[in-house]
Write a protein that holds these residues in place. Structure first.
Motif, PDB file in Angstrom:
ATOM      1  N   LEU A  26       0.813  -1.212   0.000  1.00 28.33           N
ATOM      2  CA  LEU A  26       0.000   0.000   0.000  1.00 28.33           C
ATOM      3  C   LEU A  26       0.848   1.265   0.000  1.00 28.33           C
ATOM      4  N   SER A  27       2.146   1.116  -0.097  1.00 34.60           N
ATOM      5  CA  SER A  27       3.065   2.247  -0.150  1.00 34.60           C
ATOM      6  C   SER A  27       2.913   2.992  -1.470  1.00 34.60           C
ATOM      7  N   ARG A  28       3.504   4.155  -1.527  1.00 37.71           N
ATOM      8  CA  ARG A  28       3.522   4.941  -2.764  1.00 37.71           C
ATOM      9  C   ARG A  28       4.244   4.199  -3.885  1.00 37.71           C
ATOM     10  N   TRP A  29       5.202   3.355  -3.511  1.00 41.41           N
ATOM     11  CA  TRP A  29       5.960   2.559  -4.472  1.00 41.41           C
ATOM     12  C   TRP A  29       5.624   1.086  -4.285  1.00 41.41           C
ATOM     13  N   PRO A  30       5.547   0.307  -5.393  1.00 41.73           N
ATOM     14  CA  PRO A  30       5.338  -1.128  -5.244  1.00 41.73           C
ATOM     15  C   PRO A  30       6.456  -1.731  -4.399  1.00 41.73           C
ATOM     16  N   ASP A  31       6.092  -2.554  -3.475  1.00 45.10           N
ATOM     17  CA  ASP A  31       7.053  -3.186  -2.556  1.00 45.10           C
ATOM     18  C   ASP A  31       7.857  -2.165  -1.757  1.00 45.10           C
ATOM     19  N   GLY A  32       7.304  -0.993  -1.545  1.00 42.66           N
ATOM     20  CA  GLY A  32       7.984   0.043  -0.776  1.00 42.66           C
ATOM     21  C   GLY A  32       7.779  -0.127   0.716  1.00 42.66           C
ATOM     22  N   ARG A  33       8.176   0.902   1.436  1.00 44.93           N
ATOM     23  CA  ARG A  33       8.047   0.895   2.895  1.00 44.93           C
ATOM     24  C   ARG A  33       7.344   2.164   3.348  1.00 44.93           C
ATOM     25  N   ALA A  34       6.492   1.992   4.336  1.00 41.91           N
ATOM     26  CA  ALA A  34       5.848   3.125   4.984  1.00 41.91           C
ATOM     27  C   ALA A  34       6.646   3.432   6.248  1.00 41.91           C
ATOM     28  N   LEU A  35       6.952   4.704   6.453  1.00 45.12           N
ATOM     29  CA  LEU A  35       7.757   5.124   7.603  1.00 45.12           C
ATOM     30  C   LEU A  35       6.849   5.595   8.736  1.00 45.12           C
ATOM     31  N   TYR A  36       7.101   5.076   9.930  1.00 45.30           N
ATOM     32  CA  TYR A  36       6.337   5.438  11.125  1.00 45.30           C
ATOM     33  C   TYR A  36       7.302   5.766  12.256  1.00 45.30           C
ATOM     34  N   ASP A  37       7.005   6.865  12.961  1.00 47.13           N
ATOM     35  CA  ASP A  37       7.877   7.323  14.039  1.00 47.13           C
ATOM     36  C   ASP A  37       7.059   7.740  15.252  1.00 47.13           C
ATOM     37  N   PRO A  38       7.645   7.586  16.451  1.00 52.23           N
ATOM     38  CA  PRO A  38       6.968   8.116  17.633  1.00 52.23           C
ATOM     39  C   PRO A  38       7.105   9.640  17.648  1.00 52.23           C
ATOM     40  N   ARG A  39       6.219  10.317  18.329  1.00 48.80           N
ATOM     41  CA  ARG A  39       6.347  11.767  18.492  1.00 48.80           C
ATOM     42  C   ARG A  39       7.201  12.036  19.715  1.00 48.80           C
ATOM     43  N   PRO A  40       8.163  12.959  19.586  1.00 49.36           N
ATOM     44  CA  PRO A  40       9.021  13.280  20.735  1.00 49.36           C
ATOM     45  C   PRO A  40       8.172  13.734  21.918  1.00 49.36           C
ATOM     46  N   GLY A  41       8.487  13.190  23.070  1.00 45.06           N
ATOM     47  CA  GLY A  41       7.820  13.594  24.298  1.00 45.06           C
ATOM     48  C   GLY A  41       6.467  12.947  24.542  1.00 45.06           C
ATOM     49  N   GLU A  42       5.955  12.187  23.586  1.00 46.03           N
ATOM     50  CA  GLU A  42       4.667  11.528  23.810  1.00 46.03           C
ATOM     51  C   GLU A  42       4.864  10.378  24.791  1.00 46.03           C
ATOM     52  N   SER A  43       3.953  10.251  25.718  1.00 45.01           N
ATOM     53  CA  SER A  43       4.114   9.256  26.778  1.00 45.01           C
ATOM     54  C   SER A  43       3.973   7.834  26.243  1.00 45.01           C
ATOM     55  N   ARG A  44       4.634   6.942  26.945  1.00 46.48           N
ATOM     56  CA  ARG A  44       4.520   5.501  26.701  1.00 46.48           C
ATOM     57  C   ARG A  44       4.193   4.862  28.027  1.00 46.48           C
ATOM     58  N   ARG A  45       3.293   3.929  27.986  1.00 44.11           N
ATOM     59  CA  ARG A  45       2.998   3.249  29.233  1.00 44.11           C
ATOM     60  C   ARG A  45       3.702   1.902  29.242  1.00 44.11           C
ATOM     61  N   PRO A  46       4.145   1.466  30.385  1.00 42.11           N
ATOM     62  CA  PRO A  46       4.834   0.175  30.460  1.00 42.11           C
ATOM     63  C   PRO A  46       3.835  -0.977  30.380  1.00 42.11           C
ATOM     64  N   GLY A  47       4.366  -2.138  30.091  1.00 44.53           N
ATOM     65  CA  GLY A  47       3.554  -3.344  30.138  1.00 44.53           C
ATOM     66  C   GLY A  47       2.995  -3.778  28.810  1.00 44.53           C
ATOM     67  N   PRO A  48       2.195  -4.828  28.862  1.00 42.65           N
ATOM     68  CA  PRO A  48       1.589  -5.341  27.630  1.00 42.65           C
ATOM     69  C   PRO A  48       0.442  -4.462  27.158  1.00 42.65           C
ATOM     70  N   GLY A  49      -0.013  -4.726  25.941  1.00 42.13           N
ATOM     71  CA  GLY A  49      -1.088  -3.952  25.337  1.00 42.13           C
ATOM     72  C   GLY A  49      -0.509  -2.877  24.432  1.00 42.13           C
ATOM     73  N   VAL A  50      -1.324  -1.901  24.083  1.00 39.48           N
ATOM     74  CA  VAL A  50      -0.859  -0.783  23.256  1.00 39.48           C
ATOM     75  C   VAL A  50      -0.139   0.190  24.180  1.00 39.48           C
ATOM     76  N   VAL A  51       1.172   0.312  23.994  1.00 37.13           N
ATOM     77  CA  VAL A  51       1.995   1.110  24.902  1.00 37.13           C
ATOM     78  C   VAL A  51       2.393   2.464  24.317  1.00 37.13           C
ATOM     79  N   CYS A  52       2.273   2.621  22.986  1.00 39.03           N
ATOM     80  CA  CYS A  52       2.630   3.887  22.355  1.00 39.03           C
ATOM     81  C   CYS A  52       2.018   3.957  20.963  1.00 39.03           C
ATOM     82  N   ARG A  53       2.235   5.085  20.304  1.00 34.97           N
ATOM     83  CA  ARG A  53       1.772   5.271  18.932  1.00 34.97           C
ATOM     84  C   ARG A  53       2.956   5.640  18.045  1.00 34.97           C
ATOM     85  N   PHE A  54       2.926   5.138  16.821  1.00 34.93           N
ATOM     86  CA  PHE A  54       3.873   5.529  15.790  1.00 34.93           C
ATOM     87  C   PHE A  54       3.053   6.240  14.714  1.00 34.93           C
TER      88      PHE A  54
END
Length: 98
Positions: free
Chosen positions: A63-91
């Motif tokens: 689903l990338s802009r290029w066939p067989d490409g890569r989508a780039l995902y990054d965390p936002r600086p300073g956004e909190s992360r919670r410890p443990g299992p489950g959804v701990v952060c967002r990219f």
């Protein structure tokens, strides 16, 4: 939401939509992917080190802009992360690369 989007929601990146357990597994840590072609998927980051999380991810996708490409995902600086299992952060989507 179209059918392709529905198939992606609530699924773990790398699992096929017809996998018997495409969703998150107990005891694992996930980053929620926000925006871009993989919006709504979860990325398993259970074994990632903190500096790996800071680097984000370049994820293969048809689903990338290029066939067989890569989508780039990054965390936002300073956004909190919670410890443990489950959804701990967002990219957040930051672009595509071949």
């Amino acid at each position: 939401m179209d059918r392709d989007e529905e198939l992606l929601r609530g699924r773990v990146y790398g699992q096929d939509h017809d996998h018997p357990r495409p969703g998150p597994r107990p005891g694992r840590a996930y980053a929620e992917l926000v925006g871009g072609p993989l919006d709504g998927l979860l990325l398993d980051i259970t074994d990632w080190q903190p500096n790996d999380i800071e680097d984000g991810a370049a994820l293969s996708t048809q689903l990338s802009r290029w066939p067989d490409g890569r989508a780039l995902y990054d965390p936002r600086p300073g956004e909190s992360r919670r410890p443990g299992p489950g959804v701990v952060c967002r990219f957040y989507y930051s672009g595509d690369t071949p």
